[in-house]
Design a protein around this motif. Structure first.
Motif, PDB file in Angstrom:
ATOM      1  N   UNK A  13       0.826  -1.209   0.000  1.00 16.31           N
ATOM      2  CA  UNK A  13       0.000   0.000   0.000  1.00 16.31           C
ATOM      3  C   UNK A  13       0.863   1.263   0.000  1.00 16.31           C
ATOM      4  N   UNK A  47      -6.647  -1.639  11.837  1.00 18.12           N
ATOM      5  CA  UNK A  47      -7.672  -0.960  12.640  1.00 18.12           C
ATOM      6  C   UNK A  47      -8.119  -1.811  13.824  1.00 18.12           C
ATOM      7  N   UNK A  73      -6.509  -4.357  15.319  1.00 18.44           N
ATOM      8  CA  UNK A  73      -5.478  -5.031  16.114  1.00 18.44           C
ATOM      9  C   UNK A  73      -5.569  -4.645  17.580  1.00 18.44           C
ATOM     10  N   UNK A 128      -0.035   2.148   7.225  1.00 16.32           N
ATOM     11  CA  UNK A 128      -0.859   2.116   6.002  1.00 16.32           C
ATOM     12  C   UNK A 128      -2.149   1.308   6.136  1.00 16.32           C
ATOM     13  N   UNK A 175      -4.013   1.115   8.933  1.00 13.18           N
ATOM     14  CA  UNK A 175      -4.818   1.535  10.093  1.00 13.18           C
ATOM     15  C   UNK A 175      -6.253   1.877   9.713  1.00 13.18           C
ATOM     16  N   UNK A 176      -6.493   2.219   8.459  1.00 16.91           N
ATOM     17  CA  UNK A 176      -7.844   2.572   8.039  1.00 16.91           C
ATOM     18  C   UNK A 176      -8.636   1.413   7.462  1.00 16.91           C
ATOM     19  N   UNK A 177      -8.133   0.188   7.632  1.00 15.33           N
ATOM     20  CA  UNK A 177      -8.783  -0.974   7.011  1.00 15.33           C
ATOM     21  C   UNK A 177      -9.107  -2.040   8.053  1.00 15.33           C
ATOM     22  N   UNK A 183     -11.775  -7.743   7.095  1.00 16.77           N
ATOM     23  CA  UNK A 183     -12.326  -8.309   5.861  1.00 16.77           C
ATOM     24  C   UNK A 183     -11.661  -7.678   4.627  1.00 16.77           C
ATOM     25  N   UNK A 184     -11.491  -6.356   4.666  1.00 14.80           N
ATOM     26  CA  UNK A 184     -10.854  -5.665   3.551  1.00 14.80           C
ATOM     27  C   UNK A 184      -9.414  -6.139   3.383  1.00 14.80           C
ATOM     28  N   UNK A 233      -9.291  -9.540   1.835  1.00 14.78           N
ATOM     29  CA  UNK A 233      -9.579  -9.448   0.396  1.00 14.78           C
ATOM     30  C   UNK A 233      -8.355  -8.941  -0.376  1.00 14.78           C
ATOM     31  N   UNK A 234      -7.754  -7.849   0.109  1.00 13.43           N
ATOM     32  CA  UNK A 234      -6.603  -7.268  -0.595  1.00 13.43           C
ATOM     33  C   UNK A 234      -5.417  -8.231  -0.587  1.00 13.43           C
ATOM     34  N   UNK A 248      -5.803 -10.952  -3.051  1.00 10.71           N
ATOM     35  CA  UNK A 248      -5.664 -10.471  -4.421  1.00 10.71           C
ATOM     36  C   UNK A 248      -4.198 -10.214  -4.787  1.00 10.71           C
ATOM     37  N   UNK A 249      -3.414  -9.753  -3.820  1.00 10.22           N
ATOM     38  CA  UNK A 249      -2.086  -9.215  -4.125  1.00 10.22           C
ATOM     39  C   UNK A 249      -0.921 -10.103  -3.712  1.00 10.22           C
TER      40      UNK A 249
END
Lengths: 197, 197
Positions: free
Chosen positions: A19, A105, A107, A131, A133-135, A138-139, A142-143, A146-147
């Motif tokens: 990120x 977020x 943790x 980077x 902290x805003x997620x 689940x997000x 998903x990321x 994908x990555x």
């Protein structure tokens, strides 16, 4: 901007690095007590991701203080928090203007509160970034799916690069093998093997 | 993943969009009460950044509830928070699986606490993301300076796209022009004109 990002070889710190990659000059930094090959495992994961990697030595007294706290508490959270904060301090002292980690977020430990972040920034003249902290979980799952190419398994079997791996070794050394099961709950962890194309 | 990101045309929500751009299919969404040309200003900023843009209508009762709260309080923070939460709800209801905004680590209002985020996610079956939540003011200023072309000026003179602009208009409409100075402190705001190459 050069960013020194605390890196364990696991999913969260690897995703944090991806990120941040477009906006910072990222170096992955692994803190080690030098008691296992954790830092070498982390270096392999960093290589597989294509990032620069550095190892920073932490004093064994930090590990011993942390496991003493864990044994007193009967659970690992506060001890892990101590080691994480010592790691961020060490990355700041290593000369990075921006210091980061893979905390999320949701943790609980390690977690870097606004006041811990501000204190780190003020005392060392650095910027602290998280980077992820805003997620939420689940997000991030998903990321990461994908990555990243990820291998999962029980903590004690994966060749992890994080300080929990080393803390377990120091704990066993000082308190015996059985102390590991008393303190650390069995849970599945992840090791990053590379990026998905 | 399709992300509906609450967008004001200002620095923070524009930077949040850029940070999210590599990982989500970003649509910038501006909530409007339809009382000023705020949404049109936001659309121009979105076009200049190269993002898709949608406008969502909020009920004027939301604005009136918020300014009543501001007048009672004598300061705008809680009223702005109400409108921000109503905006995130509306973006979730518009069908985006991922809902986001430009809130920062150090923001006081609007601020999306972990419990507000979790509640939004659970009630609407969405994921909430705040790409700037892991960054402090200094880092955000550095990144914005590097990535965005920005015009700054006093709030009342810039052709802003945010709901504060509209709340000022509704406040003046209901309580008279002088109420604006009573409630909103004079401060410099920003409007985004495009990306730096």
């Amino acid at each position: 901007m050069p960013l020194g990002l605390s890196f364990s070889g696991g999913k969260d710190s690897a995703l944090a690095a991806l990120l941040a990659d477009s906006f910072f000059d990222v170096t992955l930094v692994t803190a080690t007590f030098g008691v296992t090959d954790a830092a070498e495992n982390a270096r392999e994961a960093a290589d597989a991701l294509g990032f620069a990697h550095e190892t920073i030595e932490l004093d064994r007294a930090v590990a011993e203080g942390a496991i003493e706290r864990m044994v007193d508490d009967g659970y690992p959270r506060n001890g892990i928090q101590q080691v994480h904060e010592a790691t961020l301090e060490a990355v700041a002292e290593a000369g990075f203007d921006v210091v980061g980690d893979g905390t999320r977020r949701d943790d609980r430990a390690p977690a870097v509160s606004r006041s811990v972040a501000q204190s780190l920034e003020d005392r060392h003249g650095v910027q602290y970034v998280a980077p992820l902290a805003g997620y939420g979980r689940e997000t991030i799952d998903d990321l990461a799916g994908e990555l990243l190419r990820i291998e999962t398994g029980p903590s004690e079997r994966l060749a992890k690069g994080d300080y929990e791996h080393e803390l377990r070794a120091v704990l066993a050394d000082v308190y015996g093998e059985s102390a590991i099961d008393d303190i650390f709950p069995e849970h599945v962890q992840s090791v990053v093997r590379g990026r998905r194309e």
